[in-house]
Design a protein around this motif. Sequence first.
Motif, PDB file in Angstrom:
ATOM      1  N   VAL A  11       0.949  -1.149  -0.044  1.00 28.12           N
ATOM      2  CA  VAL A  11       0.040  -0.012   0.056  1.00 28.12           C
ATOM      3  C   VAL A  11       0.769   1.318   0.089  1.00 28.12           C
ATOM      4  CG1 VAL A  11      -1.579   1.365   1.197  1.00 28.12           C
ATOM      5  CG2 VAL A  11      -1.905  -1.215   1.168  1.00 28.12           C
ATOM      6  N   SER A  12       1.892   1.088   0.728  1.00 30.48           N
ATOM      7  CA  SER A  12       2.752   2.552   0.936  1.00 30.48           C
ATOM      8  C   SER A  12       3.483   2.589  -0.438  1.00 30.48           C
ATOM      9  CB  SER A  12       3.935   2.139   1.909  1.00 30.48           C
ATOM     10  OG  SER A  12       4.818   3.075   1.903  1.00 30.48           O
ATOM     11  N   LEU A  13       3.876   1.510  -1.161  1.00 28.51           N
ATOM     12  CA  LEU A  13       4.682   1.481  -2.433  1.00 28.51           C
ATOM     13  C   LEU A  13       3.471   2.145  -3.411  1.00 28.51           C
ATOM     14  CD1 LEU A  13       6.987   1.086  -4.395  1.00 28.51           C
ATOM     15  CD2 LEU A  13       6.058  -1.123  -4.692  1.00 28.51           C
ATOM     16  N   ASN A  14       2.268   1.790  -3.594  1.00 28.64           N
ATOM     17  CA  ASN A  14       1.522   2.260  -4.186  1.00 28.64           C
ATOM     18  C   ASN A  14       1.207   3.713  -4.113  1.00 28.64           C
ATOM     19  OD1 ASN A  14       1.110  -0.190  -5.608  1.00 28.64           O
ATOM     20  ND2 ASN A  14      -0.660  -1.011  -4.142  1.00 28.64           N
ATOM     21  N   ALA A  15       1.092   3.948  -2.737  1.00 28.24           N
ATOM     22  CA  ALA A  15       0.801   5.589  -2.487  1.00 28.24           C
ATOM     23  C   ALA A  15       2.004   6.326  -2.950  1.00 28.24           C
ATOM     24  CB  ALA A  15       0.774   5.502  -1.117  1.00 28.24           C
ATOM     25  N   TRP A  16       3.090   5.874  -2.890  1.00 24.64           N
ATOM     26  CA  TRP A  16       4.323   6.793  -3.407  1.00 24.64           C
ATOM     27  C   TRP A  16       4.329   6.896  -4.980  1.00 24.64           C
ATOM     28  CZ3 TRP A  16       7.067  10.377  -1.269  1.00 24.64           C
ATOM     29  CH2 TRP A  16       7.214  10.256   0.137  1.00 24.64           C
ATOM     30  N   GLN A  17       3.769   5.560  -5.680  1.00 23.20           N
ATOM     31  CA  GLN A  17       3.671   5.658  -6.929  1.00 23.20           C
ATOM     32  C   GLN A  17       2.886   6.682  -7.562  1.00 23.20           C
ATOM     33  OE1 GLN A  17       3.050   1.328  -7.828  1.00 23.20           O
ATOM     34  NE2 GLN A  17       5.291   1.160  -8.147  1.00 23.20           N
ATOM     35  N   SER A  18       1.639   6.799  -6.665  1.00 24.56           N
ATOM     36  CA  SER A  18       0.608   7.620  -7.126  1.00 24.56           C
ATOM     37  C   SER A  18       1.033   9.061  -7.024  1.00 24.56           C
ATOM     38  CB  SER A  18      -0.683   7.394  -6.134  1.00 24.56           C
ATOM     39  OG  SER A  18      -1.549   8.362  -6.543  1.00 24.56           O
ATOM     40  N   VAL A  19       1.689   9.401  -5.853  1.00 23.81           N
ATOM     41  CA  VAL A  19       2.291  10.695  -5.770  1.00 23.81           C
ATOM     42  C   VAL A  19       3.324  11.058  -6.862  1.00 23.81           C
ATOM     43  CG1 VAL A  19       3.603  11.877  -4.209  1.00 23.81           C
ATOM     44  CG2 VAL A  19       2.042  10.707  -3.063  1.00 23.81           C
ATOM     45  N   LEU A  20       4.112  10.141  -7.292  1.00 27.36           N
ATOM     46  CA  LEU A  20       5.123  10.663  -8.095  1.00 27.36           C
ATOM     47  C   LEU A  20       4.336  10.602  -9.506  1.00 27.36           C
ATOM     48  CD1 LEU A  20       8.073   8.028  -7.320  1.00 27.36           C
ATOM     49  CD2 LEU A  20       8.032  10.366  -7.086  1.00 27.36           C
ATOM     50  N   CYS A  21       3.463   9.969 -10.012  1.00 30.46           N
ATOM     51  CA  CYS A  21       2.563  10.048 -10.990  1.00 30.46           C
ATOM     52  C   CYS A  21       1.856  11.601 -10.816  1.00 30.46           C
ATOM     53  CB  CYS A  21       1.361   9.098 -11.362  1.00 30.46           C
ATOM     54  SG  CYS A  21       1.992   7.257 -11.785  1.00 30.46           S
ATOM     55  N   ASP A  22       1.305  11.749 -10.074  1.00 31.09           N
ATOM     56  CA  ASP A  22       0.643  13.021  -9.817  1.00 31.09           C
ATOM     57  C   ASP A  22       1.770  14.325  -9.947  1.00 31.09           C
ATOM     58  OD1 ASP A  22      -1.558  12.129  -9.395  1.00 31.09           O
ATOM     59  OD2 ASP A  22      -1.402  12.241  -7.148  1.00 31.09           O
ATOM     60  N   LEU A  23       2.912  14.120  -9.486  1.00 25.31           N
ATOM     61  CA  LEU A  23       4.260  15.016  -9.709  1.00 25.31           C
ATOM     62  C   LEU A  23       4.332  15.108 -11.069  1.00 25.31           C
ATOM     63  CD1 LEU A  23       5.900  17.192  -8.442  1.00 25.31           C
ATOM     64  CD2 LEU A  23       7.494  15.293  -7.897  1.00 25.31           C
ATOM     65  N   ALA A  24       4.613  14.069 -11.663  1.00 23.70           N
ATOM     66  CA  ALA A  24       5.094  13.920 -13.383  1.00 23.70           C
ATOM     67  C   ALA A  24       3.900  14.631 -14.068  1.00 23.70           C
ATOM     68  CB  ALA A  24       5.268  12.597 -13.674  1.00 23.70           C
ATOM     69  N   ALA A  25       2.774  14.467 -13.677  1.00 20.99           N
ATOM     70  CA  ALA A  25       1.606  15.059 -14.549  1.00 20.99           C
ATOM     71  C   ALA A  25       1.568  16.750 -14.052  1.00 20.99           C
ATOM     72  CB  ALA A  25       0.206  14.629 -14.099  1.00 20.99           C
ATOM     73  N   CYS A  26       1.914  17.019 -12.968  1.00 16.51           N
ATOM     74  CA  CYS A  26       2.136  18.528 -12.643  1.00 16.51           C
ATOM     75  C   CYS A  26       3.033  19.150 -13.315  1.00 16.51           C
ATOM     76  CB  CYS A  26       2.221  18.631 -11.085  1.00 16.51           C
ATOM     77  SG  CYS A  26       2.353  20.298 -10.632  1.00 16.51           S
ATOM     78  N   LEU A  27       4.377  18.426 -13.645  1.00 11.44           N
ATOM     79  CA  LEU A  27       5.587  18.986 -14.277  1.00 11.44           C
ATOM     80  C   LEU A  27       5.143  19.104 -15.831  1.00 11.44           C
ATOM     81  CD1 LEU A  27       8.406  17.340 -12.250  1.00 11.44           C
ATOM     82  CD2 LEU A  27       7.766  19.850 -12.294  1.00 11.44           C
ATOM     83  N   ARG A  28       4.512  18.137 -16.235  1.00  9.24           N
ATOM     84  CA  ARG A  28       4.090  18.168 -17.689  1.00  9.24           C
ATOM     85  C   ARG A  28       3.097  19.241 -17.841  1.00  9.24           C
ATOM     86  NH1 ARG A  28       3.450  12.155 -16.801  1.00  9.24           N
ATOM     87  NH2 ARG A  28       5.329  11.324 -17.601  1.00  9.24           N
ATOM     88  N   PHE A  29       2.139  19.570 -17.193  1.00  4.34           N
ATOM     89  CA  PHE A  29       0.965  20.538 -17.055  1.00  4.34           C
ATOM     90  C   PHE A  29       1.568  21.929 -17.014  1.00  4.34           C
ATOM     91  CE2 PHE A  29      -2.359  23.299 -15.825  1.00  4.34           C
ATOM     92  CZ  PHE A  29      -3.267  22.897 -16.781  1.00  4.34           C
ATOM     93  N   TYR A  30       2.653  22.218 -16.006  1.00  6.61           N
ATOM     94  CA  TYR A  30       3.159  23.359 -15.910  1.00  6.61           C
ATOM     95  C   TYR A  30       4.258  23.965 -16.660  1.00  6.61           C
ATOM     96  CZ  TYR A  30      -0.422  24.253 -12.187  1.00  6.61           C
ATOM     97  OH  TYR A  30      -1.745  24.447 -11.310  1.00  6.61           O
ATOM     98  N   SER A  31       4.953  23.035 -17.262  1.00  3.69           N
ATOM     99  CA  SER A  31       6.346  23.291 -17.611  1.00  3.69           C
ATOM    100  C   SER A  31       6.322  22.651 -18.926  1.00  3.69           C
ATOM    101  CB  SER A  31       7.578  23.022 -16.741  1.00  3.69           C
ATOM    102  OG  SER A  31       7.613  21.643 -16.692  1.00  3.69           O
TER     103      SER A  31
END
Length: 278
Positions: A11-31
């Motif tokens: 569960v912890s690993l999946n949570a971190w993977q989700s956060v990293l996916c969100d961060l990657a999406a954020c960087l693609r959107f804003y930059s």
Amino acid sequence: MLSDDQAKASVSLNAWQSVLCDLAACLRFYSRLPVPRLPWETDPHAAPDINGMARVVPLGGAIIGFLPALILAGALLLDLEPWVSAALSVATMTLITGAFHEDGLADMADSFGGATLSRRLEIMKDSRLGSFGASALTLGFLLRVGILATLATRLDPVPAALVVIASAALSRTAGLTPLVFLAPARHDGASHAVGQPSRDAYWLAAILAAFIAIALGWCVDLPRPGIGLMLISPALTGLAMTRISARHLNGQTGDVAGATQQVAEIAAMLGLLIATHP
């Protein structure tokens, strides 16, 4: 069957993977940074989870601000003039974001030339640059370069660079404010298609942005009143721009969010400048 410890680890690993996916999406959107596809991403070009992305906006802003901060510190250490160093930093930020937020500032400024709501929204969709927009862009760049250059004369290179990172995180969080508290002004725009971040996601982002700014400020011993003003100024800017957008457009658009980020970035650095004496 997985043991309890293995299940928790999964569960912890999946949570971190989700956060990293969100961060990657954020960087693609804003930059325009080259963000690689993560091994567990199914479709890196799919529409992002707006709540997940909103929660990591401060972290994404800090990452976006890293290279401009590095450019500022490097230019100052090479003994370039503060104005030249600040201009190089702001130029780097503009290239990284593809003038994403500047475009919103120009479009919102141009909309003030519209006499009716429908005309204002029409102007904001027009890709042409008007006199209001050109004036806003010019003043925005002058203020950002001027304030950053003045800070560079009052702070050492590393503290000045960390201000760039902190203001990038705070201002992009402030840019979420109109998106959270106002409905989209039109039903065929990108803001309506993406959806609205939840207030829970917004407050989590605000806490994270404040933590980043305070931590960076304490690391280089920025004046405490300056840190406080650096936090308060973009927050008030977000609220003010939300109110203006409600009265002017009867809602929000992506351009309003971009304009809010630009004004909030100026406000954050100006707040620190007021409390930083030569």
